[in-house]
Design an enzyme around this catalytic site. Structure first.
Site, PDB file in Angstrom:
ATOM      1  N   GLU A  64       6.759  -2.942 -13.527  1.00 13.98           N
ATOM      2  CA  GLU A  64       6.629  -2.279 -14.383  1.00 13.98           C
ATOM      3  C   GLU A  64       6.693  -1.948 -16.153  1.00 13.98           C
ATOM      4  O   GLU A  64       6.080  -0.798 -15.764  1.00 13.98           O
ATOM      5  CB  GLU A  64       8.708  -1.412 -14.048  1.00 13.98           C
ATOM      6  N   PHE A 126      23.830  -2.561  -4.391  1.00 12.68           N
ATOM      7  CA  PHE A 126      22.660  -3.481  -5.038  1.00 12.68           C
ATOM      8  C   PHE A 126      22.196  -2.976  -5.547  1.00 12.68           C
ATOM      9  O   PHE A 126      21.715  -0.919  -4.978  1.00 12.68           O
ATOM     10  CB  PHE A 126      22.643  -3.272  -3.298  1.00 12.68           C
ATOM     11  N   GLN A 127      21.844  -3.479  -6.035  1.00 16.90           N
ATOM     12  CA  GLN A 127      20.762  -2.910  -7.023  1.00 16.90           C
ATOM     13  C   GLN A 127      20.927  -2.195  -8.119  1.00 16.90           C
ATOM     14  O   GLN A 127      20.276  -0.944  -8.147  1.00 16.90           O
ATOM     15  CB  GLN A 127      19.377  -2.159  -6.569  1.00 16.90           C
ATOM     16  N   LYS A 176      20.380   7.911  -4.939  1.00 19.14           N
ATOM     17  CA  LYS A 176      19.571   8.982  -3.755  1.00 19.14           C
ATOM     18  C   LYS A 176      19.745   9.393  -3.902  1.00 19.14           C
ATOM     19  O   LYS A 176      18.735  10.586  -2.290  1.00 19.14           O
ATOM     20  CB  LYS A 176      19.474   7.145  -3.102  1.00 19.14           C
ATOM     21  N   MET A 485       0.012 -15.836 -34.391  1.00 22.39           N
ATOM     22  CA  MET A 485       1.207 -15.208 -35.731  1.00 22.39           C
ATOM     23  C   MET A 485       2.012 -16.187 -35.599  1.00 22.39           C
ATOM     24  O   MET A 485       2.628 -16.106 -37.066  1.00 22.39           O
ATOM     25  CB  MET A 485       1.553 -14.031 -36.091  1.00 22.39           C
TER      26      MET A 485
END
Ligand SMILES: Cc1ncc(C[n+]2csc(CCOP(=O)(O)OP(=O)(O)O)c2C)c(N)n1
Lengths: 573, 175
Positions: A64, A126-127, A176, A485
């Site tokens: 993502e 869940f999630q 959902k 760096m």
């Protein structure tokens, strides 16, 4: 086994799901491309993408974070909002770096996250992740859709908020249970935002104060920021600068807002800016900031920042004016509108002759410099070669680190919107996926992603997209086998204690590219660089070039942390 | 300096969280917040008492509040003619000897006894913060068992003398 997700629901023809409403709203917003990744909570949305013959395309990433940086790159070069879809929980949390990056650099994004069904929100389902809570401090605005009737309005409003005023990321969290609800198809999308009315047109009185000061000043300088690029005001700036003959310093993000290499261009200011640029700000008696936010990497120690200057600041975000630097002439406006009004004023210059002479002298006596090597390659020279072989016309994206500063210093940006870099957040892993978005926005342009061997390894899985989408991005790795760096700061400020900054093992980037079905190349000698770049840039497809650069080279000149603009080190060899 | 700031906000999900989060993140020192409905549906009023070090910080505060999408109006009322009120509930130890004494004491503050038990009194006081604090100070020697305050709420008065407007209010108006 097949189970019908909509079992028991009789779908009448005039009924649609929440996800269909979302697809319609995206089409209405004129979306061309969506960067996303599926998962449980967005399955209804992905089903709608599959069922509908959408007018936009979907680009599947491999992480993502890749989706969102690609959306940022797309937004930066196209001027259109980047659109992202991710699932709930880990999908959403994988976006946080990109959302924060977009917030810091004022990049318009509309980000859709799936959420668990409304009935189970708050139960650690869940999630489930508290996306509203997590994203509130890093978004311009965010929404959770609680009623399907609000969905079209929220999407419409989100695009408005993301793209107007000072642009930024907006998150829409969709449970959902909303995206799968079957519903009628006639909701209004009008919105009313009494608290959000960005000031676009400048106060003319304030504008005439600027020209009054310009007629009295002896040492004026303009600081040009990304606000000019966002407003599409480069032509107006050019005209204003030419009318008044004022030297221009650009910020890191503002590169290209005024043509680099032009007589009055002093290049980039700040920590690794040019001597002439920083000196001009330090000595100026009138500093006109247009669309920059006086970031600390630009100003250095504020006590020594433009100590003798009267400051005028044009910004669309009033909160930036006076935040870090005391401002005598505040102007809240869009940069283009402000410049348009400035252009209407009579030109009545002060005498800048001595000032311009001094600046020319500084430019001549203290140019950017570097040591030439043969093997391995000098990084700054390599960037100059990249510039030459791409005719200075490419869209360049970078990651964060030494290579970023060298690209900013040595790839002269003559045109607007050809430069994509992570400034405010300094996000390693940004550069390569941003190039993917940039190439999608500008299919006919050459897009070169200049990355370090460290940062490239944070998001290189997106090589898959180059292959699947057939995008001819050229990835130039400045490979110093180190987190360059970090190594530089350890060398300079920590007595060469190289704690965890040297890579003893790197992958074989050529084989790696080839394993993705992409052309891989390696150059180790300067004498092979021109041919290699020509071969890569004329190749009809993506290329990864592993360039072995000198490992100890540091970025100079530099204003050390805590120091002022007059205390640059490494100005000369 | 202590400043009293009133924000008129659109009453949308998470607005309080959004604003307190911003104030915290930007290191503003909030002494109290009170939130309540206005007479317009969907519009709320928030009253903040903040401790601010200088003018520049104060300007940032009003600008950052104004920047919030949900914030419709920000008013620094500190230098205006204002009415400020807060309410406190105090549960104080009381026995047969001290009860009458406490009840006499609180009448001077126009406070009310709203609950009596064998060993305590619950007192409600409304007014300016100084008045509320003064009463609490007088009750303390008796033994305070519990105390809660609503935080400050404020209104500009109908009549404003000219000099009541501070320079800063004018600045934030066009911000
Ligand atoms: C996500 C993230 N983690 C850590 C850092 C800190 N950091 C800044 S520059 C840098 C080194 C980058 O190394 P490399 O990508 O190889 O580029 P180079 O500096 O060598 O050009 C690091 C670790 C960062 N900016 N971003």
């Amino acid at each position: 086994m097949k189970v019908n997700a909509n079992q028991g629901v009789e779908v009448k023809s005039n009924l649609v799901t929440g996800s269909d409403l979302l697809v319609q709203a995206l089409e209405k917003a004129g979306v061309e491309v969506v960067f996303g990744y599926p998962g449980g909570a967005v399955l209804p949305i992905y089903d709608a993408l599959h069922r509908n013959d959408t007018t936009f395309k979907h680009v599947l990433s491999r992480h993502e974070q890749g989706s969102i940086h690609a959306a940022e790159g797309y937004a930066r070069v196209s001027g259109k909002p980047g659109v992202v879809i991710a699932t709930s929980g880990p999908g959403a949390t994988n976006l946080i770096t990109g959302i924060t990056d977009a917030m810091m650099d004022s990049i318009p994004l509309v980000v859709f996250t799936g959420q668990v069904a409304k009935q189970v929100i708050g139960t650690d389902a869940f999630q489930e992740a508290d996306v509203m809570g997590i994203t509130t401090p890093v978004t311009k605005y965010n929404y959770q859709v609680n009623d399907i009737a609000d969905l079209p309005r929220i999407v419409n409003e989100a695009f408005h908020v993301a793209t107007t005023g000072r642009p930024g990321p907006v998150v829409i969290d969709i449970p959902k249970s909303i995206s799968e609800t079957v519903t009628i198809n006639d909701y209004e999308d009008d919105f009313y935002l009494p608290g959000y009315q960005p000031t676009v047109y400048p106060n003319p009185m304030q504008i005439s104060k600027v020209t009054d000061e310009l007629s009295k000043a002896e040492k004026p300088v303009i600081l040009a920021g990304a606000g000019i690029l966002i407003a599409g005001a480069t032509e107006e700036l050019k005209q204003f600068v030419n009318n008044w003959e004022i030297p221009v310093v650009t910020t890191l993000l503002g590169l290209g807002s005024y043509p680099g290499g032009d007589n009055l261009s002093l290049g980039m200011g700040g920590m690794h800016g040019t001597y002439a640029a920083n000196r001009a700000i330090y000595e100026s008696d009138l500093l006109i900031n247009i669309g920059a936010r006086f970031d600390d990497r630009l100003t250095g120690n504020l006590q020594h920042f433009a100590p003798n200057a009267k400051v005028a600041h044009i910004d669309i975000d009033p909160a930036e004016i006076g935040k870090n630097v005391e401002t005598a002439i505040p102007i809240v406006a869009d940069a283009k509108q402000a410049l348009n009004v400035l252009l209407l004023q009579e030109v009545n210059r002060g005498d800048y002759t001595a000032w311009l002479d001094k600046i020319k002298k500084n430019q001549k006596e203290y140019p950017l410099w570097y040591n030439r090597e043969d093997n391995p390659i000098s990084p700054q020279w390599l960037i100059e070669q990249v510039y030459e072989k791409s005719n200075g016309e490419a869209v360049v994206t970078t990651d964060v680190g030494q290579h970023q500063m060298w690209a900013a210093q040595f790839y002269t940006f003559k045109n607007p919107d050809n430069w994509v870099t992570s400034g405010g957040l300094g996000t390693m892993g940004f550069g390569f996926p941003a190039a993917i978005g940039a190439q999608i926005a500008k299919p006919d342009k050459m897009v070169i992603s200049i990355v370090g061997d460290g940062g490239f390894q944070m998001t290189l899985q997106e090589l898959s997209i180059l292959k699947t989408q057939n995008l001819p991005v050229k990835v130039v790795i400045l490979n110093n086998e180190a987190l360059g760096m970090v190594r530089q700061w350890q060398e300079t400020f920590y007595e060469e204690r190289y704690s965890h900054s040297l890579f003893s093992e790197n992958p074989d980037f050529v084989k790696l590219a080839e394993s993705y079905g992409i052309k891989g190349m390696r150059v180790e000698d300067e004498k092979n660089v021109p041919d290699a770049l020509e071969e890569a840039f004329s190749h009809d497809g993506p290329v990864v070039i592993d360039c072995r650069i000198e490992r100890q080279t540091c970025v100079y000149p530099m204003i050390a942390p805590g120091k002022g603009m007059h205390e640059m080190i490494g100005v000369t060899k | 300096m202590k400043r009293i700031i009133i924000a008129t906000v659109q009453d949308r999900g998470g607005v309080l969280n959004r604003i307190t989060g911003m104030l915290h993140r930007r290191q503003f020192n909030i002494e109290s917040i009170s939130v309540g409905a206005s007479d317009v549906k969907g519009i709320s009023k928030m009253t903040f008492v903040v401790e601010i070090s200088d003018k520049q910080k104060l300007e940032q505060l009003t600008k950052q509040l104004n920047k919030q999408i949900d914030v419709i109006k920000v008013l620094d009322v500190t230098d205006k003619a204002i009415v400020t009120r807060e309410l406190a509930l105090v549960k104080v130890v009381a026995n047969n000897q001290t009860r009458p004494e406490i009840m006499t004491l609180i009448t001077a503050f126009r406070a009310d006894v709203i609950d009596i038990s064998k060993d305590s009194l619950m007192i409600q006081v409304t007014g300016k913060p100084e008045k509320v604090d003064a009463l609490i100070g007088l009750l303390r020697p008796y033994g305070i068992k519990d105390l809660t305050k609503t935080g400050l709420t404020a209104f500009p008065r109908g009549y404003q003398p000219e000099q009541g407007f501070s320079e800063l209010n004018n600045m934030s108006a066009h911000g």
